[in-house]
Design an enzyme around this catalytic site. Structure first.
Site, PDB file in Angstrom:
ATOM      1  N   LYS A  52     -18.089  19.771  12.124  1.00  0.00           N
ATOM      2  CA  LYS A  52     -17.249  20.254  11.019  1.00  0.00           C
ATOM      3  C   LYS A  52     -18.101  20.419   9.746  1.00  0.00           C
ATOM      4  O   LYS A  52     -17.963  21.405   9.018  1.00  0.00           O
ATOM      5  CB  LYS A  52     -16.078  19.289  10.792  1.00  0.00           C
ATOM      6  CG  LYS A  52     -15.082  19.322  11.951  1.00  0.00           C
ATOM      7  CD  LYS A  52     -14.083  18.168  11.947  1.00  0.00           C
ATOM      8  CE  LYS A  52     -13.256  18.196  13.247  1.00  0.00           C
ATOM      9  NZ  LYS A  52     -12.327  17.061  13.374  1.00  0.00           N
ATOM     10  N   GLN A  96     -11.135  11.452  10.611  1.00  0.00           N
ATOM     11  CA  GLN A  96     -11.376  11.668  12.041  1.00  0.00           C
ATOM     12  C   GLN A  96     -10.674  10.580  12.863  1.00  0.00           C
ATOM     13  O   GLN A  96     -10.842   9.389  12.604  1.00  0.00           O
ATOM     14  CB  GLN A  96     -12.893  11.673  12.305  1.00  0.00           C
ATOM     15  CG  GLN A  96     -13.270  12.030  13.723  1.00  0.00           C
ATOM     16  CD  GLN A  96     -12.901  13.474  14.098  1.00  0.00           C
ATOM     17  OE1 GLN A  96     -13.077  14.400  13.309  1.00  0.00           O
ATOM     18  NE2 GLN A  96     -12.365  13.651  15.295  1.00  0.00           N
ATOM     19  N   ASP A 119      -5.668  18.927   8.285  1.00  0.00           N
ATOM     20  CA  ASP A 119      -5.446  18.687   9.720  1.00  0.00           C
ATOM     21  C   ASP A 119      -3.982  18.942  10.088  1.00  0.00           C
ATOM     22  O   ASP A 119      -3.639  18.987  11.270  1.00  0.00           O
ATOM     23  CB  ASP A 119      -5.819  17.246  10.095  1.00  0.00           C
ATOM     24  CG  ASP A 119      -7.195  17.163  10.751  1.00  0.00           C
ATOM     25  OD1 ASP A 119      -7.668  18.199  11.257  1.00  0.00           O
ATOM     26  OD2 ASP A 119      -7.786  16.071  10.757  1.00  0.00           O
TER      27      ASP A 119
END
Ligand code: NDP
Length: 290
Positions: A52, A96, A119
């Site tokens: 990312k 994450q 997200d």
């Protein structure tokens, strides 16, 4: 059989974003800034976060990586999120997953400012997505929708089966495929570990999204001729012949299934790169909404 090449589609999306960032710079506007929080030393998580950060570099975004020890308290993690929420330069925040067992993932998701929740896991964004309102859509299902768009696949009226009902992949995927959009307008069946006769559902499906995390689960006898198959699964399996000691397996027995399909995603090079491209798109959106 044709391949839904996620690497190719993701590169095209990132190139487009790069141009849009350059335009913003030329207009004196701010550059998108993604902040990623990585807790602990999980190898797979570290690899995903590194990918990312690399994608940010490729597209001209700013990225900040916050690394915290696996022993970090939930309080400290929530404080870190709060400071990123309050930082006007940060457009998108991701934590994450998975997190260590002593931390509540839901509390962490709830702590992220919905305007920066790139997200798309915050309940506000999930609710908006279900209603079809503008929101941040979770990156993996969004990436799959972008991949179907890239290859101009008309999904209207198709019978779709989604295997897996997680909040991250399966459930939002079922919502997006059933929405009155293109791609979308599918009639969706969602399968999970308690589904009876899962193979029978799959055999009738025009489109199958396999997102269960069971390597090589979907076999040729479960797929009808001409189906579209999307393989979300990524499982690390030990492989002494590989330099890093493992290989990545999808949820689909590609060798057996591919010859029956009209379209199929490979693993790697299918859904994985699209997930990252979708995250970049969400981060750009967060920045441009300001
Ligand atoms: P979860 O473990 O959260 O969910 C798995 C789902 O699959 C559950 O709903 C579970 O059912 C269902 N399931 C498990 N075993 C079976 C079975 N034998 N038959 C039917 N259903 C089953 O996983 P995620 O959704 O987070 O991820 C799924 C896979 O996708 C993983 O391999 C993950 O690594 C990969 N992934 C890949 C991404 C990418 O970028 N390519 C991004 C995110 C995930 P139940 O609810 O009943 O337990």
């Amino acid at each position: 059989m044709k391949i839904l090449d996620g690497k190719l589609a993701a590169e095209a999306i990132k190139e487009e974003l790069k141009l849009q960032v350059a335009e913003r710079v030329a207009e004196g506007k701010k550059v998108p800034h993604l902040a990623a929080i990585l807790v602990g030393n999980n190898g797979a998580s570290a690899t995903y976060v590194a990918a990312k950060v690399k994608a940010c570099e490729q597209t001209g975004f700013i990225s900040t990586l916050v690394r915290l020890e696996s022993s970090v308290t939930q309080h400290k993690l929530l404080e870190t999120i709060q400071s990123l929420n309050e930082d006007p330069d940060v457009d998108g925040i991701l934590v994450q997953l998975p997190l260590p067992a002593h931390i509540s993932e839901q509390d962490v998701i709830d702590a992220i400012d919905p305007q920066k929740d790139v997200d798309g896991f915050h309940p506000v964004n999930v609710g908006k997505m279900v209603q079809g309102a503008e929101s941040f859509v979770p990156a993996t299902p969004l990436g799959i929708m972008l991949l179907l768009s890239f290859y101009k696949i008309d999904t209207s009226g198709l019978d779709a089966v989604v295997i897996g009902r997680s909040n991250i992949v399966g459930r939002p995927m079922s919502v997006l495929l059933s929405a009155n959009t293109q791609p979308g307008n599918c009639t969706v069946t969602i399968c999970h570990s308690k589904t009876k006769a899962l193979a029978e559902h799959c055999k009738k499906a025009d489109l199958i999204v396999a997102a269960l995390g069971q390597p090589l689960f979907l076999t040729a006898d479960m797929v009808k001729e001409g189906a579209i198959v999307i393989d979300v699964g990524i499982t690390r399996v030990e492989d002494a012949t590989k330099k890093n000691g493992f290989k990545l397996l999808g949820d689909v027995d590609y060798a057996g299934v591919a010859p029956k399909c009209s379209w199929i995603t490979p693993v790697p090079g299918g859904v994985g790169p699209m997930t990252i491209a979708a995250l970049m798109k969400n981060t750009f959106l967060a920045c441009s909404r300001k």
